[in-house]
Design an enzyme around this catalytic site. Sequence first.
Site, mmCIF file in Angstrom:
data_model
loop_
_atom_site.group_PDB
_atom_site.id
_atom_site.type_symbol
_atom_site.label_atom_id
_atom_site.label_comp_id
_atom_site.label_asym_id
_atom_site.label_seq_id
_atom_site.Cartn_x
_atom_site.Cartn_y
_atom_site.Cartn_z
ATOM 1 N N HIS A 275 0.845 -0.847 -0.703
ATOM 2 C CA HIS A 275 0.059 -0.144 0.257
ATOM 3 C C HIS A 275 0.802 0.745 0.225
ATOM 4 O O HIS A 275 0.570 2.083 -0.815
ATOM 5 C CB HIS A 275 -0.621 -0.121 0.997
ATOM 6 C CG HIS A 275 -1.871 1.345 1.524
ATOM 7 N ND1 HIS A 275 -3.162 1.236 1.338
ATOM 8 C CD2 HIS A 275 -2.052 2.240 1.917
ATOM 9 C CE1 HIS A 275 -3.638 2.580 1.216
ATOM 10 N NE2 HIS A 275 -3.159 2.960 1.704
ATOM 11 N N GLU A 276 2.101 1.461 1.052
ATOM 12 C CA GLU A 276 2.595 2.226 1.061
ATOM 13 C C GLU A 276 3.027 3.096 -0.245
ATOM 14 O O GLU A 276 4.203 3.412 -0.991
ATOM 15 C CB GLU A 276 3.577 2.732 2.573
ATOM 16 C CG GLU A 276 2.599 2.971 3.373
ATOM 17 C CD GLU A 276 1.368 3.431 3.852
ATOM 18 O OE1 GLU A 276 2.027 5.071 2.944
ATOM 19 O OE2 GLU A 276 0.642 3.458 4.332
ATOM 20 N N HIS B 127 1.514 4.152 -2.925
ATOM 21 C CA HIS B 127 1.997 5.683 -3.134
ATOM 22 C C HIS B 127 3.733 6.801 -2.730
ATOM 23 O O HIS B 127 2.969 7.772 -4.079
ATOM 24 C CB HIS B 127 2.061 6.305 -1.142
ATOM 25 C CG HIS B 127 0.205 6.618 -1.302
ATOM 26 N ND1 HIS B 127 -0.500 6.535 -1.434
ATOM 27 C CD2 HIS B 127 -0.194 5.462 0.499
ATOM 28 C CE1 HIS B 127 -1.771 6.593 -0.909
ATOM 29 N NE2 HIS B 127 -1.742 5.576 0.342
ATOM 30 N N HIS C 266 3.663 6.385 -6.801
ATOM 31 C CA HIS C 266 3.107 7.207 -7.724
ATOM 32 C C HIS C 266 3.600 8.603 -7.042
ATOM 33 O O HIS C 266 3.963 9.529 -8.300
ATOM 34 C CB HIS C 266 1.176 7.595 -6.648
ATOM 35 C CG HIS C 266 -0.039 8.211 -7.703
ATOM 36 N ND1 HIS C 266 -0.638 8.857 -7.262
ATOM 37 C CD2 HIS C 266 0.392 9.158 -8.579
ATOM 38 C CE1 HIS C 266 -1.507 9.440 -7.555
ATOM 39 N NE2 HIS C 266 -0.832 9.595 -8.661
#
Length: 593
Positions: free
Chosen positions: A384-385, A388, A391
């Site tokens: 998940h992180e 980020h 991105h």
Amino acid sequence: MQRHEIDENLKWDTSLIFASDDQYYSEVKEARELADKLTEYKGKITENADNLLNFLKDYEKLMRKFHKAGVYGHLKSDENTADSTYQQMSQTTSIAGAEISEKLSFITPEILAADYEDIKKMLGEKEELEAYDHYFEDLFRNKDHVLSENEEKILASFSKLSQNPVSTYMIFSNADMKFPAVEKDGKEVALSDANFTTLEEDKDRDFRRRVYETYYGVYKQFENTAASLLDGEITSHNIESKLRKYKSARQMSLFKNNLDEEIYDNLLEVVHENMDIHRDYTSLRKEFLGVDDLGFHDIYVPLVKDYEREIEFDEARELVLEAIKPLGEEYVEVARKGFDQRWFDVMPNEGKRSGAYSSGSYDTQPYILLNHTNTIGDVFTIAHELGHSMHSYYTRKNQPYIYGSYSIFLAEIASTTNELLLLDYMLKNSQSEEETAYLLNYFVNQFKSTVFRQTMFAEFEHEVNKLVAEGEPIPAAKLNQIYGDLNRDYFGGDIEVDEYISAEWARIPHFYMFYYVFQYATGFMSAVALSQKILNGSDEDREAYLNYLKAGESEYPIDVLKKAGVDMTNKDAMQKAMDVAREALEDLRKAII
């Protein structure tokens, strides 16, 4: 552990930002000096194209310096929130930011006082200004909500004061709040924010109940303080929204990303129309556990008997790198570099901020805070992180500074897409029926937590904001009532809503992030659609996704997402995600009952 006891390779490398704390203070000093220089442009910014370009260059230089320093300060502070040295540094950043904002409060009103057509002509006069077309389009969209120069200066002077509720809450909850140990098998088990969820997965139901009551009992003990802090946070936003001539604080928040409030309302409607999924999952849990008195101390227990898997960080790294291969070789190599170059701060330590996040600035590498305790859930947190951070990496590599970030509305999509790719990989490589059932439960539970739970948070936040806007007080008793009633509605009648869960709002830091949480839900729904395209679609679908990662703020977020293949302006995309969740819940029921 104490921080000095942790292997350096499991800590993020802040020396790549500044080699010493002195460099941080030097950078802040230079930013302050640049702010003084920028005041010399007052009354001259839009005189001609040369002035406009020179101003924009100097302003960018200032902001890049300040953001870089700010990242260093908050990373060091979060390593140990009880370390007064870095608490002081964090406060220095806040004070400097408030001073700079106050000095430069003339900028936006001065630009917006100009004729937009004259600005567009200037942009055409110099090639270096052409990139600012969307920037000024978005700026002038805000014209009706920007105050006069003196009014903006007054608001800016109060910025540090308005940040006090969140800064006080974070220090209070992360550094000052202490949890009693809980006895298990004759031994004292330490309890913290970092390990609460893990302890709530324990097979011993009485132990889970005591952990639950001890943990929430501490928050309940301070619920009046928490209510006062939340009141201060929400009041500041409501005051600003009125001063800026918005209909509501919610409109002000969504307007920043050019989002219609209808998206928020659509989310609440779709979730309520599909509430049976959430209630059925609760009922399935009660049936599986075989209890007559299901409680909130039971909601984290995996619905798979006798299945455990401990995954240390090195193994987790390889699982994630394998899972993201559908995004292409370049994506995987960048991610691998992130592991090798110490983007991650992996282990819990005394005083470390709880939870997980991705951070960084345009002039730093990404930084990822974890509190890894070797669970499968922690592997998904890494994915998940990392999503980020990837991105952020692609945006900064492909956009100029002015578009080098991305809106909050898009922020949770890449992270959740990574999670769903990991889930797909682990399901395809499952070693047993138990593992498959565990992973199905993980997905349904994530959908419950990210779509239903975050929407419940969003509904709570909106209800409380409306009370504050109407001048109503929000004491702890009122907040407990609202939050308890929402839990009864969302979970249904098969679980007991007690005094502890009714006070859970006091432990949710995202309520200090101003209409942020609904975007977890919309982001998850978007990620469901995009992950299906990546796994089952064409090369063009994957390329469209990578272009989404690269777009930054060069377009409005709703348009960036549409180009990636998801239209969130109607309910259809949301409903499709609900259909996927309903099917997964049925598969889970077949696997465990």
